[in-house]
Design a protein around this motif. Structure first.
Motif, short mmCIF file in Angstrom:
data_model
loop_
_atom_site.label_atom_id
_atom_site.label_comp_id
_atom_site.label_asym_id
_atom_site.label_seq_id
_atom_site.Cartn_x
_atom_site.Cartn_y
_atom_site.Cartn_z
N VAL A 145 0.82 -1.63 -0.65
CA VAL A 145 0.49 0.28 0.27
C VAL A 145 0.96 1.39 -0.06
O VAL A 145 0.65 2.27 -0.62
CB VAL A 145 -1.11 -0.22 1.30
CG1 VAL A 145 -1.75 1.51 1.70
CG2 VAL A 145 -2.05 -1.45 0.91
N GLU A 146 1.75 1.60 0.55
CA GLU A 146 2.92 3.03 0.97
C GLU A 146 3.72 2.64 -0.11
O GLU A 146 4.35 3.93 -0.64
CB GLU A 146 3.53 2.19 2.00
CG GLU A 146 2.72 2.11 3.26
CD GLU A 146 3.57 2.07 4.62
OE1 GLU A 146 3.02 2.22 5.95
OE2 GLU A 146 4.88 1.16 4.57
N CYS A 201 -3.12 6.15 -7.66
CA CYS A 201 -3.72 5.79 -9.04
C CYS A 201 -3.74 4.14 -9.99
O CYS A 201 -4.57 4.10 -10.35
CB CYS A 201 -3.31 6.67 -10.18
SG CYS A 201 -1.50 6.69 -10.22
N VAL A 202 -2.54 3.75 -8.72
CA VAL A 202 -2.59 2.43 -9.39
C VAL A 202 -2.11 1.25 -7.79
O VAL A 202 -1.76 0.72 -7.78
CB VAL A 202 -1.22 2.15 -10.52
CG1 VAL A 202 -1.14 2.86 -11.70
CG2 VAL A 202 0.14 2.54 -9.78
N ARG A 203 -2.71 2.40 -6.82
CA ARG A 203 -2.26 1.27 -5.72
C ARG A 203 -3.24 -0.17 -5.94
O ARG A 203 -2.56 -1.53 -4.89
CB ARG A 203 -3.01 2.43 -4.01
CG ARG A 203 -2.58 1.10 -2.96
CD ARG A 203 -2.90 2.39 -1.49
NE ARG A 203 -1.93 3.60 -2.19
CZ ARG A 203 -2.08 4.94 -1.88
NH1 ARG A 203 -3.32 5.51 -2.25
NH2 ARG A 203 -1.40 5.21 -2.19
N ASN A 204 -4.81 0.32 -5.91
CA ASN A 204 -5.68 -1.58 -5.90
C ASN A 204 -5.13 -1.89 -7.16
O ASN A 204 -4.80 -3.57 -6.01
CB ASN A 204 -6.81 -0.91 -6.63
CG ASN A 204 -7.67 -1.88 -5.95
OD1 ASN A 204 -8.16 -1.72 -4.41
ND2 ASN A 204 -8.04 -2.67 -6.36
N LEU A 219 1.02 8.75 1.63
CA LEU A 219 0.65 8.23 0.32
C LEU A 219 0.52 9.27 -0.57
O LEU A 219 0.98 10.06 -0.35
CB LEU A 219 -0.71 7.88 0.61
CG LEU A 219 -1.10 6.31 1.83
CD1 LEU A 219 -2.55 5.64 1.83
CD2 LEU A 219 -0.41 5.28 1.23
N SER A 220 1.23 8.86 -1.68
CA SER A 220 0.98 9.63 -2.41
C SER A 220 0.11 9.31 -3.82
O SER A 220 -0.24 8.29 -3.39
CB SER A 220 2.69 9.50 -3.77
OG SER A 220 3.81 9.83 -2.80
#
Length: 477
Positions: free
Chosen positions: A395-396, A401-404, A461-462
């Motif tokens: 997650v970190e 925009c692409v985390r999931n 987070l970004s």
């Protein structure tokens, strides 16, 4: 010349991205009751996810006996469990980007729970091993994104200070779901294995309705997708901050609109997130590394509960002890996630799990069965802790925009390791090196890839790829 002219634009992106991240962080940093309620409600999906992941421990053997397949090949006996994990793998690859693009975290969570519960309920009327395996495949396909969406959605609703603790709520719920299985199986031990599927799937259907009406979408996802009105409304419903901060958001969003609408992260292409992960060298390197680590963890995490039947211990007690070992793993992660560095803790627990798993093979004598069970529990506990840390770490490592998609890919790597486990367990009935030995070697060797990753402890987070690049300076790599 072009590099010089683009430098002011790059600096502006860095500044505005940082401002957005800091402002969101200020709004959600104070952990209130609304955020806690949302996090718990979302995390409950892990209960039903765990039940379907490990239900085969109690159902597959009665099903094999019912269809008189006791003397069938190890491959056929392990087919239903392997079909489930293969379904999880394919479902994750096919559906992973939907939560980042079209549907969002909440809608994807609801759809996954509905599909899993319906196919799981239909599994109870299977008439042979082939139909049973096919329905387990469909259940795995539907279930594939539940844990990913739940983890990402719950952690995006809170600030960085509480991200690790909120993530652990899901892991605790997963443990509760796992623990419920031996209890449900014991209560229904005189009934058909088919009853277990109804006991676990009907509550899942009711839960899906609850999520649809009471859970809010991720504010970070809403912003990245350009839905600023719902973004502000969601923040107002979960934040304890004053309206002054939220008013600032209104003007800030207007300032960001033109840049945001033209950014690559706002594209609606279904697999655009995968494309971004592959095109950026730093993102692709991180993704491959965490997936390899996940594969090793998955072999032990999913294989150990299936393999306890090969040890000289009562099945109900063995599964219960394994489920209980998830609780201290969750508690260790909950209380120490703010202090532990991700790289060292992940590497350490992976090595410990591998050593103890191999120890289960070396200790062969039945009079040492308590030691065998102890080594198995320590190995599984370490794999559980590694599992928890890995998901929070992922997650970190990746922006909103692409985390999931990134978390989903890591979960598919975990599941891929799990897909091999039923076959290895079946072969391990005659030679434990083919089950526990392979488990230990795999998690220890794959765990070494964590050394290729950056440390993320204490980071905010970004939200965009550009922001992540400038935050770590990886754009020059």
């Amino acid at each position: 010349m072009s590099d010089q002219s683009s430098e002011p634009l790059l600096l502006l992106k860095r500044k505005t991205a940082s401002t957005l991240d800091e402002t969101i962080e200020r709004c959600i940093s104070e952990f209130g009751w609304a955020q806690l309620l949302q996090a718990v409600l979302v995390s409950l999906s892990w209960v039903f996810d765990a039940q379907q992941a490990f239900i085969s421990v109690f159902t597959d053997t009665p099903a094999v006996n019912e269809w008189s397949l006791q003397d069938a090949s190890s491959i056929l006996i392990g087919l239903p469990a392997s079909s489930f994990f293969i379904g999880c793998l394919i479902g994750g690859l096919a559906l992973s980007t939907l939560a980042d693009t079209k549907l969002g975290r909440k809608n994807m969570l609801v759809i996954s729970c509905v599909v899993m519960s319906i196919t799981g309920a239909i599994t109870s009327i299977s008439t042979n091993i082939w139909i049973y395996s096919f329905l387990r495949f469909l259940t795995g396909f539907g279930r594939a994104t539940i844990g990913t969406c739940a983890l990402v959605l719950s952690t995006e609703l809170v600030g960085s200070q509480w991200r690790g603790q909120v993530g652990i709520i899901g892991f605790v719920c997963f443990t509760i779901g796992f623990l419920s299985l031996p209890l449900i199986a014991f209560v229904n031990r005189g009934s058909s294995w088919r009853v277990l599927y109804l006991w676990t799937c009907i509550p899942t259907m009711l839960y899906s309705i609850l999520v649809h009406f009471f859970v809010r979408e991720s504010p970070r996802w809403l912003y990245v997708r350009g839905n600023k009105e719902e973004f502000v409304l969601t923040l107002k419903s979960i934040t304890t901050r004053s309206s002054l901060t939220l008013s600032f958001f209104g003007s800030f969003i207007e300032f960001e609109d033109q840049e945001h609408n033209n950014s690559e992260e706002s594209t609606t292409s279904l697999y655009s997130t995968i494309k971004m992960l592959v095109e950026k060298k730093w993102a692709f390197r991180r993704l491959i590394s965490v997936m390899l680590v996940g594969f090793g963890i998955g072999t032990v995490y999913y294989g150990m509960p299936l393999g306890v039947g090969n040890l000289p211990f009562n099945l109900y007690l063995s599964v219960t002890l394994n489920a209980l070992s998830e609780l201290p793993a969750s508690m260790v992660t909950f209380f120490l996630i703010g202090k532990l560095t991700r790289k060292k803790s992940l590497l350490g627990f992976a090595m410990l799990s591998g050593i103890c798993s191999i120890g289960c093979v070396i200790v062969k004598d039945d009079y040492l069965k308590e030691l065998q069970m102890g080594l198995e529990l320590v190995s599984f506990f370490s794999a559980c802790t590694s599992f928890n840390v890995l998901l929070i770490y992922t997650v970190e490592l990746f922006p909103t925009c692409v985390r999931n998609s990134a978390v989903s890919m890591v979960r598919q790597a975990l599941v891929l390791g799990g897909a091999f486990s039923p076959m290895l367990v079946a072969f391990g009935r005659t030679n434990r090196w083919l089950s526990y030995g392979v488990f230990g070697i795999c998690i220890a060797s794959c765990g070494l890839f964590v050394l290729c990753l950056p440390e993320t402890k204490g980071r905010t987070l970004s939200d965009t790829m550009d922001e992540e690049e400038y935050k770590e300076g990886v754009f020059v790599c």
